[in-house]
Design an enzyme around this catalytic site. Structure first.
Site, PDB file in Angstrom:
ATOM      1  N   ARG A  58       1.052  -0.659   0.562  1.00 17.01           N
ATOM      2  CA  ARG A  58      -0.072  -0.253  -0.169  1.00 17.01           C
ATOM      3  C   ARG A  58       0.954   0.984   0.116  1.00 17.01           C
ATOM      4  O   ARG A  58       2.243   1.309   0.645  1.00 17.01           O
ATOM      5  CB  ARG A  58      -1.128   0.196   1.444  1.00 17.01           C
TER       6      ARG A  58
ATOM      7  N   GLU B 238      -0.522   9.665   8.604  1.00 13.63           N
ATOM      8  CA  GLU B 238       0.454   8.951   9.593  1.00 13.63           C
ATOM      9  C   GLU B 238       0.923   8.936  10.893  1.00 13.63           C
ATOM     10  O   GLU B 238       1.183   9.827  11.362  1.00 13.63           O
ATOM     11  CB  GLU B 238       1.775   9.587   9.040  1.00 13.63           C
TER      12      GLU B 238
ATOM     13  N   ASP C 137      -3.016   5.186  13.370  1.00 13.47           N
ATOM     14  CA  ASP C 137      -4.105   4.249  13.483  1.00 13.47           C
ATOM     15  C   ASP C 137      -3.719   4.090  14.583  1.00 13.47           C
ATOM     16  O   ASP C 137      -4.729   3.770  15.321  1.00 13.47           O
ATOM     17  CB  ASP C 137      -3.846   3.017  12.372  1.00 13.47           C
TER      18      ASP C 137
ATOM     19  N   SER D 279       4.516  -1.521   2.339  1.00 13.89           N
ATOM     20  CA  SER D 279       3.789  -2.588   3.243  1.00 13.89           C
ATOM     21  C   SER D 279       4.325  -4.312   3.125  1.00 13.89           C
ATOM     22  O   SER D 279       3.529  -5.261   2.828  1.00 13.89           O
ATOM     23  CB  SER D 279       2.609  -2.687   3.685  1.00 13.89           C
TER      24      SER D 279
ATOM     25  N   ASP E 135      -1.890  -1.608   7.493  1.00 13.41           N
ATOM     26  CA  ASP E 135      -1.065  -1.699   6.585  1.00 13.41           C
ATOM     27  C   ASP E 135      -2.065  -3.247   6.098  1.00 13.41           C
ATOM     28  O   ASP E 135      -2.732  -3.562   5.096  1.00 13.41           O
ATOM     29  CB  ASP E 135      -0.024  -2.344   6.787  1.00 13.41           C
TER      30      ASP E 135
ATOM     31  N   TYR F  69       9.798   3.521  16.331  1.00 13.05           N
ATOM     32  CA  TYR F  69       8.372   2.805  16.235  1.00 13.05           C
ATOM     33  C   TYR F  69       7.564   2.311  17.423  1.00 13.05           C
ATOM     34  O   TYR F  69       6.699   2.944  17.750  1.00 13.05           O
ATOM     35  CB  TYR F  69       8.300   2.238  15.233  1.00 13.05           C
TER      36      TYR F  69
END
Ligand code: GAF
Length: 384
Positions: free
Chosen positions: A29, A35, A38, A132, A178, A228
């Site tokens: 994707r 960004e 989610d 992804s 994703d 992350y």
């Protein structure tokens, strides 16, 4: 040669026999905007790509699983053999690392009994480029298992199971974007996903005068893995300090009122997320109206916020965005995906594409690669 034909060829070379009797694929994707929202229960606006992971294979007697990757980019052993999990012997992550996505999905697949199988996986999604590749692998494996032993999960349940596999077997506490778009992507549409309710609204994206251009910086900084989970934790802590269950419920006023209770880093992270959720909802509206200038402006704001507040961009991505924005006919450009390298996404007039590619090549200090893309369908069964 198509990805599927290549997978077939590798299958015949490896396992011989009649060739595979099941073939499936699942797309990578690109995220147009939204960004790092989610996992904060916000909005995202990705589209599925024509780049896919293909899995072909055949049932075998017994409990053995043999999987081979045809990917040139994989430096680890390309074949893995293991036994299907049992309640007493679950599938744990190990080496090679690419096989952890396969094992994770098998472990979280609910329908039983799964037969043994032998399979080949090949992908046209560039590995580690922020498009992804992992989610497309997980979703391809799940779709393959559905052909061997159908389950009763709906599509959202399927995406959630694949996300779980990434958490437990790849150790990445990713959000749902994703896997969701890899399962539910629609041709000619981006998907506005509400990551709280897990509802998706397709937004048409098929104007022949408009192009979505992906530019791969071809760099990947090593920070990706550690930063992350840190970002995710900072957001959760910021939400807790604001007295909210997630940053989806917070406003900029809430944040400003609580400024003295949050440290400066946490403030910046929350600032990005709160505004990015609003921006994404606004961008989806703009896209529906064909207001591309407005959409492009929001893309640029998103990039600047990811660079300055969320601190997940890097010099190469900033360079690519700056170069794209110098081209007449470009509406907007931004980094896409987790950050620290990978790709940018640029929205531009179709007649400007050649100029844009030329200009970016001249201005970028590295060696970029380009994909001119259109929104594709989610995971599907292929005819052999
Ligand atoms: C990665 C994650 F896997 C997604 O869930 C999302 O958080 C994204 O980074 C950032 O928007 O792709």
């Amino acid at each position: 040669m198509t990805v599927c034909r290549f997978a077939n060829m590798v299958y015949l070379q490896t396992f011989g026999g009649q060739g595979p009797d099941v073939a499936v694929c699942a797309p990578g994707r690109v995220n147009l905007i939204g960004e790092h929202t989610d996992y904060n229960q916000g909005f995202v606006l990705p589209m599925a790509l024509p780049l896919v992971t293909v899995m072909v294979g055949t049932r075998t007697p017994g409990q053995d699983v043999s999987v081979v990757t045809g990917s040139e980019a994989v430096e680890e052993p390309k074949r893995v053999d293991f036994l299907l999990p049992t309640p007493d012997a679950p599938l744990a992550p190990g080496t090679p690392s690419w096989a952890n996505y396969v094992k994770g999905v098998i472990q979280h697949y609910r329908a039983r009994p799964l037969p043994g199988f032998q399979a080949v996986i090949v992908s046209s999604v560039p590995l580690g480029a922020g498009l992804s590749s992992s989610a497309s692998l997980e979703v391809a494996v799940y779709t393959f298992l559905q052909q061997l032993c159908p389950d009763d999960a709906d599509k959202v349940g399927k995406a959630v199971a694949c996300q779980k596999a990434e958490h437990t077997h790849a150790g990445v506490p990713c959000g749902i974007m994703d896997q969701f778009v890899s399962v539910l992507g629609q041709e000619s549409h981006a998907l506005l996903i509400d990551c709280r309710t897990l509802e998706a609204t397709p937004v048409p994206l098929a104007d022949p005068g408009l192009v979505v251009l992906i530019t791969n910086s071809n760099v990947r900084h090593s920070l990706t893995g550690s930063e992350y989970p840190t970002r995710r934790r900072q957001c959760e802590e910021a939400a807790a300090l604001l007295g909210k269950s997630s940053l989806r419920d917070a406003t900029m006023k809430d944040l400003k009122d609580a400024e003295d209770r949050l440290d400066a880093v946490m403030y910046r992270r929350a600032h990005h997320v709160i505004e990015e959720i609003q921006r994404t909802a606004g961008a989806a509206e703009a896209l529906k109206r064909g207001a591309y200038q407005q959409f492009g402006k929001l893309m640029v704001e998103s990039h600047n916020s990811l660079r300055d507040h969320y601190e997940v961009s890097c010099a190469e991505l900033d360079e690519l965005v700056a170069a794209a924005l110098e081209v007449d006919g470009v509406y907007g450009s931004r980094m896409t995906g987790g950050g620290f390298g990978g790709c940018t996404v640029t929205l531009l007039r179709a007649d400007a594409v050649g100029r844009a590619i030329q200009h970016i090549k001249e201005r970028y200090s590295g060696a970029p690669s380009f994909y001119i893309t259109t929104p594709a369908q989610g995971a599907r069964v292929l005819r052999l």
